[in-house]
Design an enzyme around this catalytic site. Structure first.
Site, PDB file in Angstrom:
ATOM      1  N   HIS A   1       0.812  -1.219   0.000  1.00  0.00           N
ATOM      2  CA  HIS A   1       0.000   0.000   0.000  1.00  0.00           C
ATOM      3  C   HIS A   1       0.849   1.275   0.000  1.00  0.00           C
ATOM      4  CE1 HIS A   1      -3.728  -2.109   0.371  1.00  0.00           C
ATOM      5  NE2 HIS A   1      -3.448  -2.620   1.552  1.00  0.00           N
TER       6      HIS A   1
ATOM      7  N   ASP B   1      -4.600 -12.934   3.306  1.00  0.00           N
ATOM      8  CA  ASP B   1      -5.869 -12.447   3.841  1.00  0.00           C
ATOM      9  C   ASP B   1      -7.043 -12.785   2.928  1.00  0.00           C
ATOM     10  OD1 ASP B   1      -4.716 -10.732   2.026  1.00  0.00           O
ATOM     11  OD2 ASP B   1      -4.961  -8.921   3.222  1.00  0.00           O
TER      12      ASP B   1
END
Length: 345
Positions: free
Chosen positions: A162, A287
């Protein structure tokens, strides 16, 4: 398989984060890396070693010096004003405000951050620097082994995908995958692909390489219309300028299971084959697992073996860089399953 670890990850140990309108226990915690390392040892991996420090210059290929200076000093600057607590921004230079960098630490935190849920602690810079060096050490191992190399796994923490060139967010401070890809290019690779299989879109990696023709970014992720990071990762983002056509986003709906995921992964791998990279960097986020506390896909542990096997069939020198995955009890098993499949096991 060579595995590079970041023992300095322990220095970044946030206790809480801002999420869902309140303060909650942090999910990006040292136990994530510990459980992965334990699972790899149980699985029989023996070639495990800490990173080598290759200096700040390798990080500056992806991040400007002013941003690195900010990260290195941020917690100290915060502490002098607010005492020894997590540094968390509360104001941002949104569209109607000037894009300047005032002296106040609050303003600098806002200027360089993308959310309020990524706290900076006393040890964040040490851990993030070590995470980046872990990725570079993995890239150097891949380069040294040559075209016939076996995969290399860089156990990076904190994660990185990110983080844009001068922006931290989503638990990420330095973009480990981008830094590793830049190192592979500097070592002679003509083209490098980054395949991001984290549940969340790797907005930072995309932003860093969006105008680059020698870099490909391919991402499978939850639809940003519904999921973090919300403001990047749509299918119509394909690159610009020299990078036109080198970005492929494959957003998927909540509830995606292996059958649907596998179809998207086949599209991703076909695009990588067409691009013809000399090396592949995989941003591995587990995830996508069905019990992850902050995600909504439905992959099972055995699906990670299938995922690794499909990527392994690309036949490219491959560096795997660890990203997300917050179901700590299952995380080690999921990573070990992916690496088993990648190695053809």
């Amino acid at each position: 398989m060579k595995i590079v670890i970041n023992p300095d990850h322990e220095a970044h140990a946030p206790e809480t984060e801002l999420t869902g309108g309140g303060i909650a226990p942090a999910v990006e915690i040292p136990a994530r890396a510990r459980t992965i390392l334990k699972a790899l040892e149980v699985a029989g991996h023996r070639d495990i070693a800490p990173f080598t420090d290759h200096g700040r210059a390798v990080i500056e290929r992806a991040h400007p010096p002013a941003y690195l200076d900010f990260l290195a000093a941020a917690h100290g600057d915060w502490t002098r004003v607010y005492g020894d607590s997590h540094a968390v921004p509360f104001v941002w230079p949104v569209r109607s405000l000037r894009q300047v960098i005032p002296r106040a630490i609050d303003a600098r935190l806002g200027h360089y951050s993308g959310d309020g849920g990524t706290p900076i602690t006393a040890g964040t810079w040490q851990a993030a620097y070590g995470s980046a060096q872990t990725a570079v050490t993995g890239a150097r191992a891949l380069t040294a082994a040559g075209p016939a190399s076996t995969p290399v796994f860089a156990l990076c923490r904190p994660p990185g995908h990110h983080a844009a060139s001068d922006l931290y967010m989503g638990y990420c401070f330095l973009n480990n995958a981008a830094i590793a890809a830049e190192d592979l290019l500097a070592a002679g690779a003509g083209r490098v692909s980054v395949l991001d299989v984290d549940y969340h879109h790797g907005n930072g990696t995309q932003a860093i390489f969006y105008h680059r023709g020698e870099m490909q970014f391919v991402s499978l992720h939850a639809d940003p219309a519904d999921e973090y990071p919300y403001f990047l990762g749509y299918a119509d983002e394909t690159g610009e300028g020299a990078g036109e056509g080198t970005t492929l986003n494959l957003p998927l709906p909540w509830g995606t299971d292996w059958e649907a995921y596998a179809q998207a992964l086949d599209r991703a791998c076909a695009a990588i084959d067409r691009f013809g990279p000399d090396a592949l960097v995989v941003s591995l986020g587990c995830d996508t697992y069905k019990e992850d506390p902050i995600s909504r896909f439905r992959l099972e542990t055995e699906d990670f073996t299938r995922m690794g096997a499909r990527i392994g069939r690309l036949g490219r020198p491959t560096l795997v860089v660890m990203e997300g995955g917050y179901a700590v009890d299952a995380l080690g098993a999921n990573v070990a399953a992916f690496l088993k499949g990648l190695a053809g096991g």
